[in-house]
Motif scaffolding. Structure first.
Motif, PDB file in Angstrom:
ATOM      1  N   VAL A  79      85.352 -65.590 -22.641  1.00 18.46           N
ATOM      2  CA  VAL A  79      86.586 -66.266 -23.002  1.00 18.46           C
ATOM      3  C   VAL A  79      86.477 -66.770 -24.441  1.00 18.46           C
ATOM      4  O   VAL A  79      87.386 -66.621 -25.244  1.00 18.46           O
ATOM      5  N   GLU A  80      85.341 -67.372 -24.752  1.00 23.14           N
ATOM      6  CA  GLU A  80      85.128 -67.904 -26.098  1.00 23.14           C
ATOM      7  C   GLU A  80      84.712 -66.782 -27.050  1.00 23.14           C
ATOM      8  O   GLU A  80      84.291 -65.713 -26.615  1.00 23.14           O
ATOM      9  N   ASP A  81      84.850 -67.035 -28.336  1.00 22.04           N
ATOM     10  CA  ASP A  81      84.400 -66.082 -29.344  1.00 22.04           C
ATOM     11  C   ASP A  81      82.880 -65.977 -29.328  1.00 22.04           C
ATOM     12  O   ASP A  81      82.190 -66.757 -28.664  1.00 22.04           O
ATOM     13  N   VAL A  82      82.361 -65.030 -30.077  1.00 18.09           N
ATOM     14  CA  VAL A  82      80.933 -64.899 -30.329  1.00 18.09           C
ATOM     15  C   VAL A  82      80.738 -64.910 -31.842  1.00 18.09           C
ATOM     16  O   VAL A  82      81.691 -64.782 -32.609  1.00 18.09           O
ATOM     17  N   VAL A  83      79.500 -65.053 -32.258  1.00 18.19           N
ATOM     18  CA  VAL A  83      79.188 -65.070 -33.680  1.00 18.19           C
ATOM     19  C   VAL A  83      78.232 -63.929 -33.996  1.00 18.19           C
ATOM     20  O   VAL A  83      77.186 -63.784 -33.362  1.00 18.19           O
ATOM     21  N   TYR A  84      78.633 -63.131 -34.966  1.00 24.39           N
ATOM     22  CA  TYR A  84      77.783 -62.059 -35.479  1.00 24.39           C
ATOM     23  C   TYR A  84      77.146 -62.553 -36.765  1.00 24.39           C
ATOM     24  O   TYR A  84      77.837 -62.816 -37.739  1.00 24.39           O
ATOM     25  N   THR A 116      81.128 -71.861 -29.366  1.00 25.65           N
ATOM     26  CA  THR A 116      80.842 -70.426 -29.364  1.00 25.65           C
ATOM     27  C   THR A 116      79.318 -70.242 -29.339  1.00 25.65           C
ATOM     28  O   THR A 116      78.715 -69.961 -30.369  1.00 25.65           O
ATOM     29  N   PRO A 117      78.696 -70.417 -28.199  1.00 25.49           N
ATOM     30  CA  PRO A 117      77.234 -70.440 -28.177  1.00 25.49           C
ATOM     31  C   PRO A 117      76.541 -69.091 -28.384  1.00 25.49           C
ATOM     32  O   PRO A 117      75.360 -69.059 -28.721  1.00 25.49           O
ATOM     33  N   ALA A 118      77.240 -67.979 -28.206  1.00 27.05           N
ATOM     34  CA  ALA A 118      76.590 -66.668 -28.320  1.00 27.05           C
ATOM     35  C   ALA A 118      76.528 -66.232 -29.787  1.00 27.05           C
ATOM     36  O   ALA A 118      77.549 -66.089 -30.452  1.00 27.05           O
ATOM     37  N   VAL A 119      75.314 -66.031 -30.281  1.00 26.47           N
ATOM     38  CA  VAL A 119      75.072 -65.553 -31.642  1.00 26.47           C
ATOM     39  C   VAL A 119      74.187 -64.317 -31.524  1.00 26.47           C
ATOM     40  O   VAL A 119      73.210 -64.317 -30.774  1.00 26.47           O
ATOM     41  N   TYR A 120      74.537 -63.271 -32.258  1.00 35.68           N
ATOM     42  CA  TYR A 120      73.724 -62.059 -32.226  1.00 35.68           C
ATOM     43  C   TYR A 120      73.627 -61.469 -33.626  1.00 35.68           C
ATOM     44  O   TYR A 120      74.427 -61.768 -34.497  1.00 35.68           O
ATOM     45  N   TRP A 121      72.608 -60.625 -33.817  1.00 35.84           N
ATOM     46  CA  TRP A 121      72.443 -59.904 -35.074  1.00 35.84           C
ATOM     47  C   TRP A 121      71.602 -58.676 -34.852  1.00 35.84           C
ATOM     48  O   TRP A 121      71.060 -58.464 -33.768  1.00 35.84           O
ATOM     49  N   MET A 122      71.522 -57.855 -35.884  1.00 37.69           N
ATOM     50  CA  MET A 122      70.712 -56.642 -35.848  1.00 37.69           C
ATOM     51  C   MET A 122      69.759 -56.676 -37.042  1.00 37.69           C
ATOM     52  O   MET A 122      70.023 -57.338 -38.040  1.00 37.69           O
ATOM     53  N   THR A 123      68.678 -55.944 -36.918  1.00 37.33           N
ATOM     54  CA  THR A 123      67.801 -55.720 -38.044  1.00 37.33           C
ATOM     55  C   THR A 123      67.189 -54.341 -37.880  1.00 37.33           C
ATOM     56  O   THR A 123      67.250 -53.752 -36.798  1.00 37.33           O
ATOM     57  N   GLN A 124      66.635 -53.840 -38.953  1.00 39.09           N
ATOM     58  CA  GLN A 124      65.981 -52.543 -38.834  1.00 39.09           C
ATOM     59  C   GLN A 124      64.584 -52.729 -38.264  1.00 39.09           C
ATOM     60  O   GLN A 124      63.941 -53.764 -38.452  1.00 39.09           O
TER      61      GLN A 124
END
Length: 148
Positions: A79-84, A116-124
């Motif tokens: 329901v809530e946003d997420v953070v990239y 917005t508790p969900a935070v995600y990211w990518m790395t190589q």
């Protein structure tokens, strides 16, 4: 070392460009000038509240030590946003001093404040030093990214 994390300001443009250029070089890429201008403007604009940038200021006030760009966005599974957390970079001369951790924690705090508790990211995969930090502050996802 005292680490001051604050929002990006218009006065930071030269230092932000220096750091973001180093970040892009780390990932063996470049972007055209119009992307630099657009990204900087969006990260400062009230018209783009989903796009955000924080910087780590040098203790002597003589420039920046790091930057982080992060984007709030909707998600079909919540329901809530997420953070990239899109970009994170720390000047090589201060790595290992807690700047990266402080920038990530500042993004976590901004996400929490927005509900917005969900935070995600990518790395190589080859970003071994960065991943050593990421393994301490987050949980590695089993997902593989595909691109068009």
């Amino acid at each position: 070392m005292s680490i001051v994390i604050r929002p990006l300001s218009a006065a930071d443009e030269a230092e932000w460009r220096r750091l973001w250029t180093l970040y892009l070089a780390f990932y063996e890429t470049t972007v055209p000038e119009e992307v630099y201008a657009s990204a900087f403007a969006r990260n400062l604009s009230a018209e783009h509240p989903d796009m955000n940038a924080l910087v780590a200021e040098r203790p002597d006030g003589q420039g920046l030590m790091g930057l982080v760009h992060y984007i709030f966005h909707r998600h079909n599974w919540r329901v809530e946003d997420v953070v990239y957390l899109q970009d994170l970079f720390v000047d090589p001369d201060v790595r290992g001093g807690g700047v990266g951790r402080s920038l990530i924690q500042a993004v976590y705090a901004a996400a929490d404040a927005a509900g917005t508790p969900a935070v995600y990211w990518m790395t190589q995969e080859f970003n071994y030093k960065g991943r050593m930090l990421y393994d301490q502050v987050a949980t590695k996802s089993p997902f593989i990214q595909y691109r068009r």
